[in-house]
Design an enzyme around this catalytic site. Structure first.
Site, PDB file in Angstrom:
ATOM      1  CB  CYS A 218      -0.933   0.002   1.209  1.00  0.00           C
ATOM      2  SG  CYS A 218      -1.932  -1.499   1.330  1.00  0.00           S
ATOM      3  CG  HIS A 374      -2.074   4.145   5.107  1.00  0.00           C
ATOM      4  ND1 HIS A 374      -1.940   4.167   3.736  1.00  0.00           N
ATOM      5  CD2 HIS A 374      -2.322   2.844   5.429  1.00  0.00           C
ATOM      6  CE1 HIS A 374      -2.095   2.948   3.255  1.00  0.00           C
ATOM      7  NE2 HIS A 374      -2.336   2.128   4.257  1.00  0.00           N
ATOM      8  CG  HIS A 412      -6.643   1.111   1.175  1.00  0.00           C
ATOM      9  ND1 HIS A 412      -5.595   1.562   0.415  1.00  0.00           N
ATOM     10  CD2 HIS A 412      -6.081   0.368   2.168  1.00  0.00           C
ATOM     11  CE1 HIS A 412      -4.463   1.125   0.911  1.00  0.00           C
ATOM     12  NE2 HIS A 412      -4.731   0.390   1.978  1.00  0.00           N
TER      13      HIS A 412
END
Length: 582
Positions: A218, A374, A412
């Protein structure tokens, strides 16, 4: 909103505002991805019997029939199979999916419709569109610009964390034999994770320069950004395209994350809202960073930046939206679980804060910066990431540090996630607002917040006062990265200190000269017909087209040659003495 409506192919005469709002960002997964009410699957069946029979086309006979099959001709095209004992088979089935939310590109927007896509996987379609948009935003014609750059001073760093997993890529490569389908010649090469960089080089830039696709789960976008920053800082590159593209809204991929307990399942989201009388899932509020939450929301995205050395940006009159003085990457050390967070993010975030203090000073670090978290919306992330921020804030004497998290809007997007955060950061300085965490009804009690500020409301952002943002990313496997991003106002201030007033004035004149190109690109986008640069088989060169000498290689039409000179790094071995450092 009007520009989005045109891109979504919505009728110009129809009221568009509500339609655009309801068909963008995080929402219920739409049918063109897959039907969440009836996901195709196979049910394994074990049947037993004596002298049971069935008729099948002769062409459907398996190459190696089971040993308990007796096969007899029925007619020219069919055979009759009689079996005794056990028959194992897969029966087509379907089932409702437990996760119905995802962050999706706007309904009706089809990147493949803007260029001859030739069965490209979706992430590569988004790559072509997104990287073209980045080039268009320069306002300078690329064919003219590339003639003024040495071929070896161009770079592309882009990738997909997962690779291309849909049927036109690696997903089809793996599934086709089991589905009784033919494996195509495209599925293997187009499935590689670095393919976004390859497509940009081969079909957009025609670049023979430095290239690569770095993977960091990620944190992939920031891994690619770090490589470009290092290449420019070390004097190897003047112009770089950086990015990531991900298209993981696939039942197979989402089932994998659901099985891990990482996704926000409908049943858990409903349970969170039961106190307010909810009986159905609120797809728009599926991602809830730093609140009581149930897991992250999968998303698709493609984000691309153009990075340039300050000398090249000033000389060419390129628009300057920000500067990236440093990106820090660290692993987690020993771990109990490969997916669990560890210590690496303390190092990356602390180093980014330290660089901000060095460039801006103590006071501006404390009162003129904010954080793009994040912020996945998982119970574990809200605890661990907030502890990183709170601990570093305490160490640096920062109080009331503003924390933003754009995933509540866009979900995401895995490898492209930090690109979403970066674009939100640039947008905050451009438009004057840091988006609030709109799903933050209340901060979860286990969030560390002594020195942090979480806002549900949008916060005004003046680039003269909000000097920098720390863009943070945490990835599976211990992949942590933090980038320090300076505001356009702060960037110009640093450029003036380094280069003086005269080059800045000359840059502004060149910037004004290229404004017409940027306005034309914006107008095309607003009308729903953006220009996509895709040049298949155009300008292909061979060895005979090159001018090769003992000092370098010159490409046709390019003023600067790619040099064979290795630079100063090996001078100490050749001449003795310390290595020269830049």
């Amino acid at each position: 909103l009007s520009a989005l409506a045109r891109l979504m192919q919505f009728p110009e005469t129809a009221p568009h505002e509500e339609h655009v709002i309801q068909h963008t960002l995080v929402r219920r997964i739409e049918r063109h991805h897959f039907n969440v009410d009836a996901v195709p699957s196979h049910h394994r069946l074990h049947a037993t019997g004596d002298d049971l029979s069935f008729l099948i086309p002769r062409r459907d006979l398996p190459h190696s029939p089971p040993h308990n099959w007796r096969i007899y001709p029925a007619d020219d095209d069919h055979v009759r199979v009689i079996f005794s004992g056990l028959l194992e088979t897969l029966i087509p089935d379907h089932h409702p999916f437990g996760v119905t939310s995802a962050g999706q590109v706007p309904t009706g927007f089809d990147p493949a419709a803007h260029y001859p896509s030739r069965h490209h996987p979706r992430a590569l379609q988004l790559t072509v569109f997104g990287a073209s948009d980045a080039l268009e935003s320069l306002g300078v014609d690329w064919d003219a610009l590339r003639t003024r750059i040495a071929p070896d001073r161009i770079a592309v760093f882009a990738s997909s964390a997962h690779g291309q997993l849909d049927d036109d890529g690696a997903g089809g490569l793996l599934k086709s034999p089991w589905q009784g389908k033919r494996t195509s010649a495209r599925q293997c090469p187009l499935g590689f994770a670095e393919m976004p960089a390859d497509f940009i080089n081969a079909y957009l830039l025609g670049s023979a320069g430095k290239t690569g696709g770095t993977l960091g789960a990620c944190a992939t976008f920031l891994y690619n950004l770090e490589r470009a920053v290092a290449a420019i800082r070390d004097g190897e590159v003047d112009f770089a395209i950086v990015g990531a593209a991900e298209a993981p809204i696939l039942p197979e991929v989402m089932e994998g994350y659901r099985a891990m307990g990482a996704l926000g399942e409908d049943s858990r989201l409903i349970e969170l809202d039961r106190a307010r009388g909810a009986t159905t899932v609120d797809n728009r509020r599926a991602t809830r960073p730093f609140s009581e939450n149930a897991g992250f929301t999968m998303a698709e995205s493609a984000q691309f930046l153009v990075l340039a050395s300050d000398d090249f940006a000033l000389a060419e009159g390129l628009p300057i939206h920000a500067a990236v003085p440093g990106v820090y990457i660290h692993a987690d050390g020993y771990k109990k679980s490969i997916s669990a967070p560890g210590i690496g993010n303390y190092l990356t975030f602390g180093k980014a804060a330290g660089l901000a203090r060095e460039l801006l000073g103590e006071d501006r670090l404390r009162h003129g910066t904010y954080i793009q978290a994040h912020g996945t919306g998982t119970p574990q992330n809200r605890v661990t990431e907030s502890h990183v921020f709170d601990t570093i804030a305490d160490a640096f004497g920062v109080d009331n540090w503003l924390v933003a998290s754009v995933k509540c809007y866009v979900g995401h997007s895995l490898g492209a996630a930090a690109g979403d955060q970066m674009m939100s950061t640039l947008g905050a300085w451009s438009e004057g607002w840091v988006p609030g965490i709109f799903t933050l009804d209340a901060i979860a009690p286990d969030v560390h917040r002594r020195h942090l500020r979480f806002s549900q409301s949008h916060v005004e952002c003046d680039p003269k006062h909000m000097a920098a943002c720390l863009v943070n990313s945490k990835g599976f496997g211990g992949n942590n990265a933090t980038a320090l991003v300076l505001s356009p106002f702060e960037t110009e201030s640093l450029l003036r200190r380094r280069h003086g007033d005269a080059p800045l004035l000359a840059w502004r004149r060149r910037l004004d000269a290229s404004a017409t190109g940027r306005q034309a690109a914006e107008a095309r986008a607003d009308q729903g017909r953006p220009r996509v640069a895709y040049r298949f088989g155009d300008g292909v060169l061979g060895g005979d087209d090159l001018a090769v000498s003992g000092t370098g290689i010159r490409l046709p039409g390019i003023a600067e040659a790619a040099t064979f000179h290795p630079g100063d790094v090996y001078s100490a071995y050749r001449e003795g003495g310390p290595v020269k450092k830049k």
